[in-house]
Design a protein around this motif. Structure first.
Motif, PDB file in Angstrom:
ATOM      1  N   ARG A 127       1.935  -0.516 -25.688  1.00 36.50           N
ATOM      2  CA  ARG A 127       0.534  -0.505 -25.245  1.00 36.50           C
ATOM      3  C   ARG A 127       0.436  -0.762 -23.750  1.00 36.50           C
ATOM      4  O   ARG A 127      -0.338  -0.125 -23.047  1.00 36.50           O
ATOM      5  N   TRP A 128       1.209  -1.723 -23.262  1.00 36.64           N
ATOM      6  CA  TRP A 128       1.176  -2.028 -21.835  1.00 36.64           C
ATOM      7  C   TRP A 128       1.632  -0.819 -21.028  1.00 36.64           C
ATOM      8  O   TRP A 128       0.988  -0.454 -20.044  1.00 36.64           O
ATOM      9  N   LEU A 129       2.724  -0.196 -21.448  1.00 33.57           N
ATOM     10  CA  LEU A 129       3.206   0.982 -20.718  1.00 33.57           C
ATOM     11  C   LEU A 129       2.181   2.113 -20.738  1.00 33.57           C
ATOM     12  O   LEU A 129       2.004   2.816 -19.738  1.00 33.57           O
ATOM     13  N   MET A 154       0.830  -1.187   0.000  1.00 34.73           N
ATOM     14  CA  MET A 154       0.000   0.000   0.000  1.00 34.73           C
ATOM     15  C   MET A 154       0.868   1.242   0.000  1.00 34.73           C
ATOM     16  O   MET A 154       1.954   1.238   0.533  1.00 34.73           O
ATOM     17  N   VAL A 155       0.331   2.290  -0.600  1.00 37.56           N
ATOM     18  CA  VAL A 155       1.017   3.567  -0.679  1.00 37.56           C
ATOM     19  C   VAL A 155       0.070   4.632  -0.166  1.00 37.56           C
ATOM     20  O   VAL A 155      -1.119   4.620  -0.488  1.00 37.56           O
ATOM     21  N   ILE A 156       0.577   5.559   0.620  1.00 33.11           N
ATOM     22  CA  ILE A 156      -0.263   6.631   1.148  1.00 33.11           C
ATOM     23  C   ILE A 156      -0.260   7.794   0.177  1.00 33.11           C
ATOM     24  O   ILE A 156       0.786   8.296  -0.212  1.00 33.11           O
ATOM     25  N   VAL A 157      -1.455   8.194  -0.282  1.00 30.75           N
ATOM     26  CA  VAL A 157      -1.639   9.315  -1.195  1.00 30.75           C
ATOM     27  C   VAL A 157      -2.507  10.319  -0.461  1.00 30.75           C
ATOM     28  O   VAL A 157      -3.697  10.107  -0.288  1.00 30.75           O
ATOM     29  N   GLY A 158      -1.903  11.420  -0.021  1.00 30.10           N
ATOM     30  CA  GLY A 158      -2.664  12.374   0.796  1.00 30.10           C
ATOM     31  C   GLY A 158      -3.102  11.664   2.058  1.00 30.10           C
ATOM     32  O   GLY A 158      -2.310  11.063   2.757  1.00 30.10           O
ATOM     33  N   ALA A 159      -4.399  11.680   2.334  1.00 31.33           N
ATOM     34  CA  ALA A 159      -4.934  11.001   3.514  1.00 31.33           C
ATOM     35  C   ALA A 159      -5.375   9.586   3.164  1.00 31.33           C
ATOM     36  O   ALA A 159      -5.833   8.850   4.015  1.00 31.33           O
ATOM     37  N   HIS A 160      -5.243   9.192   1.906  1.00 33.64           N
ATOM     38  CA  HIS A 160      -5.722   7.892   1.439  1.00 33.64           C
ATOM     39  C   HIS A 160      -4.545   6.961   1.177  1.00 33.64           C
ATOM     40  O   HIS A 160      -3.515   7.364   0.672  1.00 33.64           O
ATOM     41  N   THR A 161      -4.715   5.705   1.513  1.00 33.16           N
ATOM     42  CA  THR A 161      -3.710   4.697   1.223  1.00 33.16           C
ATOM     43  C   THR A 161      -4.110   3.967  -0.046  1.00 33.16           C
ATOM     44  O   THR A 161      -5.197   3.392  -0.129  1.00 33.16           O
ATOM     45  N   LEU A 162      -3.241   4.012  -1.045  1.00 29.51           N
ATOM     46  CA  LEU A 162      -3.510   3.386  -2.333  1.00 29.51           C
ATOM     47  C   LEU A 162      -3.089   1.919  -2.270  1.00 29.51           C
ATOM     48  O   LEU A 162      -1.926   1.613  -2.041  1.00 29.51           O
ATOM     49  N   SER A 163      -4.051   1.031  -2.450  1.00 28.70           N
ATOM     50  CA  SER A 163      -3.732  -0.392  -2.421  1.00 28.70           C
ATOM     51  C   SER A 163      -3.483  -0.899  -3.832  1.00 28.70           C
ATOM     52  O   SER A 163      -3.913  -0.299  -4.815  1.00 28.70           O
ATOM     53  N   PHE A 164      -2.817  -2.027  -3.902  1.00 32.35           N
ATOM     54  CA  PHE A 164      -2.553  -2.648  -5.193  1.00 32.35           C
ATOM     55  C   PHE A 164      -3.874  -3.032  -5.866  1.00 32.35           C
ATOM     56  O   PHE A 164      -4.025  -2.908  -7.070  1.00 32.35           O
ATOM     57  N   ARG A 165      -4.846  -3.459  -5.088  1.00 33.62           N
ATOM     58  CA  ARG A 165      -6.162  -3.818  -5.619  1.00 33.62           C
ATOM     59  C   ARG A 165      -6.817  -2.611  -6.291  1.00 33.62           C
ATOM     60  O   ARG A 165      -7.375  -2.725  -7.378  1.00 33.62           O
ATOM     61  N   GLU A 166      -6.748  -1.439  -5.655  1.00 31.88           N
ATOM     62  CA  GLU A 166      -7.315  -0.224  -6.246  1.00 31.88           C
ATOM     63  C   GLU A 166      -6.574   0.141  -7.536  1.00 31.88           C
ATOM     64  O   GLU A 166      -7.185   0.548  -8.519  1.00 31.88           O
ATOM     65  N   PHE A 167      -5.280  -0.018  -7.503  1.00 31.93           N
ATOM     66  CA  PHE A 167      -4.472   0.259  -8.687  1.00 31.93           C
ATOM     67  C   PHE A 167      -4.910  -0.639  -9.848  1.00 31.93           C
ATOM     68  O   PHE A 167      -5.152  -0.174 -10.956  1.00 31.93           O
ATOM     69  N   CYS A 168      -5.048  -1.920  -9.587  1.00 29.31           N
ATOM     70  CA  CYS A 168      -5.454  -2.867 -10.635  1.00 29.31           C
ATOM     71  C   CYS A 168      -6.884  -2.617 -11.105  1.00 29.31           C
ATOM     72  O   CYS A 168      -7.198  -2.835 -12.272  1.00 29.31           O
ATOM     73  N   ALA A 169      -7.746  -2.139 -10.211  1.00 28.41           N
ATOM     74  CA  ALA A 169      -9.148  -1.884 -10.570  1.00 28.41           C
ATOM     75  C   ALA A 169      -9.280  -0.769 -11.605  1.00 28.41           C
ATOM     76  O   ALA A 169     -10.305  -0.661 -12.275  1.00 28.41           O
ATOM     77  N   CYS A 170      -8.254   0.044 -11.751  1.00 30.21           N
ATOM     78  CA  CYS A 170      -8.300   1.134 -12.737  1.00 30.21           C
ATOM     79  C   CYS A 170      -7.819   0.691 -14.110  1.00 30.21           C
ATOM     80  O   CYS A 170      -7.498   1.512 -14.959  1.00 30.21           O
ATOM     81  N   GLY A 171      -7.765  -0.586 -14.334  1.00 32.36           N
ATOM     82  CA  GLY A 171      -7.427  -1.086 -15.661  1.00 32.36           C
ATOM     83  C   GLY A 171      -5.963  -1.394 -15.871  1.00 32.36           C
ATOM     84  O   GLY A 171      -5.521  -1.504 -17.010  1.00 32.36           O
ATOM     85  N   ALA A 172      -5.219  -1.528 -14.809  1.00 31.73           N
ATOM     86  CA  ALA A 172      -3.801  -1.870 -14.948  1.00 31.73           C
ATOM     87  C   ALA A 172      -3.694  -3.326 -15.393  1.00 31.73           C
ATOM     88  O   ALA A 172      -4.024  -4.226 -14.643  1.00 31.73           O
ATOM     89  N   PRO A 173      -3.274  -3.567 -16.632  1.00 32.37           N
ATOM     90  CA  PRO A 173      -3.229  -4.940 -17.142  1.00 32.37           C
ATOM     91  C   PRO A 173      -1.939  -5.659 -16.772  1.00 32.37           C
ATOM     92  O   PRO A 173      -0.915  -5.036 -16.530  1.00 32.37           O
ATOM     93  N   THR A 174      -2.012  -6.967 -16.734  1.00 31.14           N
ATOM     94  CA  THR A 174      -0.797  -7.746 -16.559  1.00 31.14           C
ATOM     95  C   THR A 174      -0.069  -7.781 -17.898  1.00 31.14           C
ATOM     96  O   THR A 174      -0.659  -7.529 -18.945  1.00 31.14           O
TER      97      THR A 174
END
Length: 190
Positions: free
Chosen positions: A33-35, A1-21
């Motif tokens: 395309r991946w980049l 997890m990464v803290i962004v402002g008052a929010h902690t950014l989780s890997f799950r949230e990151f992937c939910a935004c369309g981050a493909p494998t």
């Protein structure tokens, strides 16, 4: 997890935004395309620069993960924890988009001409390739000219550059013409 402002950014949230494998091979187009998709996920999540490498490297799968694991073994454990995003990009590009292939694929794009391919196949090839030639990737008019050039004569004669406001309009007209030609071929001239 990464803290962004008052929010902690989780890997799950990151992937939910369309981050493909990334399962790609040594292919400059797949790599770019991946980049681009990863960068979009970074922007959407307001991902801090220090987290980019860690999150992106977790999306490497199969052979790509094996490659990164080998790189990580060459670097000591403390250095892996501070790998910058730019360093990761440099290594990643060198591995998955060998410099020799980019000019070859660029030449293939510039030499692309429709022969017996359907509009669907030739358009798919056309839309995949401009990622390697920046002037085609950002300029709609240049793309329209190149697309028009590569069409077979009986379609190109029907589709005019000036008669199409967008590349999408040109593609639609070219497909319509192909359907007309197929219909004429089956039924003979009227």
């Amino acid at each position: 997890m990464v803290i962004v402002g008052a929010h902690t950014l989780s890997f799950r949230e990151f992937c939910a935004c369309g981050a493909p494998t990334f399962y790609g091979e040594k292919d400059p187009i797949s790599m770019r395309r991946w980049l681009k998709d990863i960068d979009n996920a970074f922007v959407t999540n307001f991902c801090p620069k220090k987290a980019k490498f860690r999150y992106a490297s977790c999306l490497l799968k199969d052979r790509e993960w094996d490659w990164w694991d080998e790189v990580a073994r060459e670097v000591d454990d403390d250095a892996v924890d501070v790998v910058s995003w730019d360093d990761f990009l440099t290594r990643f590009r060198a591995e998955f988009a060998p410099v020799i292939e980019v000019p070859l694929l660029t030449r293939d794009f510039q030499d692309l001409f429709q022969t017996i391919e359907t509009m669907a196949k030739i358009t798919a090839k056309f839309q995949k390739s401009p990622l390697l030639v920046p002037k085609y990737a950002i300029d709609e008019e240049i793309k329209k000219v190149r697309y028009h050039e590569m069409l077979q004569d009986d379609i190109r004669d029907y589709v005019t550059i000036s008669g199409c406001k967008t590349l999408y309009d040109m593609i639609s007209r070219a497909w319509e013409r192909q359907i007309d030609l197929e219909h004429l071929g089956k039924n003979g001239p009227d």
